[in-house]
Design a protein around this motif. Structure first.
Motif, short mmCIF file in Angstrom:
data_model
loop_
_atom_site.label_atom_id
_atom_site.label_comp_id
_atom_site.label_asym_id
_atom_site.label_seq_id
_atom_site.Cartn_x
_atom_site.Cartn_y
_atom_site.Cartn_z
N GLU A 81 35.32 27.47 33.99
CA GLU A 81 34.88 28.86 34.08
C GLU A 81 33.90 29.03 35.24
N TYR B 190 31.32 42.04 34.24
CA TYR B 190 32.09 42.81 33.26
C TYR B 190 31.26 43.14 32.01
N GLN C 137 49.19 35.44 25.90
CA GLN C 137 47.82 35.25 25.40
C GLN C 137 47.87 34.21 24.29
N LYS D 68 42.71 32.87 40.46
CA LYS D 68 42.42 33.02 39.03
C LYS D 68 41.49 34.21 38.81
N SER D 69 40.51 34.38 39.69
CA SER D 69 39.61 35.53 39.57
C SER D 69 40.36 36.84 39.76
N GLU E 185 42.20 37.52 36.52
CA GLU E 185 41.28 37.98 35.48
C GLU E 185 40.88 39.43 35.73
N ASN E 186 40.59 39.76 36.97
CA ASN E 186 40.21 41.14 37.29
C ASN E 186 41.33 42.12 36.96
N ILE F 49 43.68 41.69 34.63
CA ILE F 49 43.76 41.80 33.17
C ILE F 49 42.69 42.77 32.67
N ARG F 50 41.47 42.64 33.19
CA ARG F 50 40.39 43.55 32.77
C ARG F 50 40.68 44.97 33.22
N MET G 165 36.46 35.44 29.41
CA MET G 165 37.91 35.26 29.33
C MET G 165 38.32 33.93 29.95
N ILE H 111 41.39 31.66 31.74
CA ILE H 111 42.67 31.69 32.46
C ILE H 111 43.11 30.24 32.64
#
Length: 439
Positions: free
Chosen positions: A36, A326, A391, A414-415, A418-419, A421-422, A432, A434
Motif C-alpha cells: 500500500e 480520499y 472484488q 495501480k494508483s 484505484e482512483n 474505482i473511487r 482500498m 489493489i
C-alpha cells in the motif's frame, strides 16, 4: 467475535538495540506483506506479521527522555505501562556489554508481571557472542534467546515463540453488526469534549462491552438518531507524573481502540492544522484497514473565516495526506455543538462504504472502458492486458485484476485504477487494496 488486539512491547535499558529489533520486526511486514502506497510507518510503533498472525510492535526506547546512564522515573513508568497494556514483552539485553545493574533493575520490575516475557540477548552476531548469552541466566527470566537484530539472526525463532501466545484470528460475523466507532487523536484536540457531548445526548445504553483495558470504554449508544458502539480513548490515567509519558500511554490505548473499531474519527485541532503526530495516528488506522473520518475541531476559534475557508484548509490537509486524500473532512466546534451530527452521519456512511460490494459484471463493464482508454504501459515489448476484474469476498475492499503479466504492473498504474474505482463507485474514507493475479 472480533479479532484480538496483540501488542508486543520492546523494553530494556538504553543502547541495547531495541530500535534495531523494532525495525527488524516491522520491516518484515513492510517488505513482504504491504504494497500500500501513501502509508508511512511511525518510528515508535508499527504493524508486523508472522505466520499469518498480525500484531503491533511498540518501541519503548523511543520515548525515553534525559540521561541514559541512570534508571529514570520516565523509563520505569513506561515499563509499567507496557506491562499493563501489552500482550507480550520482549526484554532486550546486550551480549557485548554483558549484564549490568540496570538490567537487574528491569528484571526485578518485570518479574511481577504475569505477561509472557522473552529475554532477548541481542547483538549475538558471532558464535562467541552467542555463548555470552548464558550470562543472563542470572536474571532469573528464563532461557536467553540469542539474536542479532541487525542481520536477523535468531529473530525467526523469537517470532515463533511470540506469536504462539496469540489466539487464532476470527472475523466478526457481519450480520446484525453495528458500527464500532473510535475517537482518536493526539492529546488536547478535543476527544474528551466530543465523547462527553455524545454521552449527554438522549441514548439507550444497550450493553456494556468488556474492553481490553480498564480505560478504553466500549458501549453501545444511540445518539443523533444513529446506533453505534463507541470506543473512547479520550481520558488519560491520572498519575503523579505523566508529562514524559502522555504520548506513550495514549498511543498504547489508541492502538487497541483502532484495532477494535470499524471506523475512526480522527480529530485535528483547527488552530494547529495537521501535524506529524496526527498523520502517524491516521496512518496507523489506515494500516489496519479501518475507515477514517477527519474531524477538524475548534473551527470556532479560527479568525477571518472569509479568508480562512474550510475549502482552503481542507486542501492543505489533503496535500499532507498524499495518497490518503480520499478521507472525508468535517469542520466542527464541539463547544458550539456545530456539525457533530454530520460527523456521526459521515462515520456511519464510511462504515457502509467499507462493507460495500460491487458486482463483477458492473466492475468489468465500467473499468474495462477506462483501461481501454489508458492501458498499462508495456514491459520490455510485452503488452500487458487486463482480462478480468473482481472484488474479493473479504471484509474490506480489495480488487483483483487478472492479467497476463501481473508482476509488471507498476505503482502509478495501480494508483490510476484505484482512483477510477473511487471515481465511479465511491468508497470515501476507506483504504482500498489493489492486487494483480495471473490469468
Amino acid at each position: 467475535m472480533k479479532k484480538s488486539t496483540n501488542i508486543v512491547a520492546i523494553v530494556g535499558r538504553p543502547n541495547v538495540g531495541k530500535s534495531t529489533l523494532f525495525n527488524r520486526l516491522v520491516e518484515r511486514r513492510d517488505a513482504i506483506m504491504d504494497n500500500e502506497s501513501g502509508v508511512t510507518r511511525d518510528r515508535h510503533y508499527g504493524q508486523a506479521e508472522w505466520t499469518g498472525k498480525n500484531f503491533t510492535v511498540i518501541d519503548t526506547g523511543g520515548y525515553v527522555v534525559g540521561s541514559e546512564d541512570t534508571f529514570e522515573e520516565a523509563i520505569r513508568e513506561q515499563v509499567q505501562i507496557a506491562i499493563e497494556e501489552a500482550s507480550v514483552l520482549l526484554f532486550v539485553v546486550d551480549v557485548e556489554t554483558g549484564l549490568t545493574d540496570l538490567d537487574q533493575d528491569f528484571a526485578s520490575l518485570l518479574r511481577r508481571s504475569k505477561k509472557p516475557i522473552y529475554l532477548v540477548a541481542n547483538k549475538a552476531d558471532t558464535s562467541e557472542k552467542v555463548m555470552h548469552a548464558v550470562e543472563f541466566y542470572e536474571l532469573g527470566m528464563g532461557e536467553p534467546m540469542a539474536v542479532a537484530s541487525a542481520s536477523g539472526f535468531g529473530t525467526g525463532d523469537l517470532l515463533d515463540a511470540v506469536v504462539s501466545n496469540f489466539p487464532e484470528e476470527v472475523e466478526e460475523e457481519e450480520e446484525d453488526a453495528i458500527p464500532r466507532i473510535s475517537v482518536i487523536g493526539r492529546p488536547n484536540v478535543g476527544k474528551s469534549s466530543l465523547v462527553n457531548l455524545l454521552l449527554q445526548k438522549e441514548r439507550s445504553i444497550v450493553t456494556d462491552i468488556a474492553g481490553t483495558t480498564r480505560d478504553a470504554v466500549d458501549a453501545s449508544y444511540k445518539a443523533y438518531g444513529k446506533e453505534f458502539i463507541l470506543t473512547d480513548t479520550a481520558g488519560l490515567r491520572r498519575k503523579t507524573r505523566v508529562t514524559e509519558n502522555i504520548e506513550f500511554y495514549s498511543v498504547m490505548r489508541t492502538i487497541k481502540a483502532i484495532e477494535r473499531s470499524d471506523v475512526c474519527i480522527a480529530i485535528l485541532d483547527a488552530t494547529r492544522g495537521i501535524e506529524s503526530q496526527d498523520l502517524s495516528i491516521i496512518n496507523l488506522a489506515l494500516k489496519n484497514k479501518k475507515g477514517v473520518v477527519i474531524m477538524v475541531n475548534k473551527w470556532d476559534l479560527i479568525p477571518d473565516k472569509q479568508t480562512n475557508t474550510p475549502k482552503e484548509f481542507a486542501e492543505k490537509i489533503r496535500e499532507r495526506l498524499g495518497g490518503a486524500s480520499y478521507l472525508p473532512i468535517v469542520f466542527t466546534s464541539v463547544v458550539e455543538k456545530q456539525r457533530i451530527a454530520k460527523v456521526i452521519d459521515k462515520a456511519i456512511e464510511v462504515y457502509e462504504n467499507r462493507k460495500m460490494k460491487v458486482m463483477t459484471s458492473t466492475l468489468n463493464e465500467v473499468l474495462q472502458k477506462e483501461i481501454d482508454r489508458r492501458p498499462p504501459p508495456a514491459h520490455r515489448g510485452h503488452h500487458i492486458k487486463i482480462k478480468y476484474i473482481t472484488q474479493l469476498p473479504i471484509h474490506t475492499p480489495v480488487f483483483a485484476f487478472f492479467s497476463n503479466y501481473p508482476r509488471h504492473v507498476k505503482g502509478p498504474y495501480k494508483s490510476f485504477l484505484e482512483n477510477k474505482i473511487r471515481e465511479h463507485f465511491g468508497f470515501e474514507g476507506v483504504p482500498m487494496g489493489i492486487v494483480f493475479k495471473e490469468k
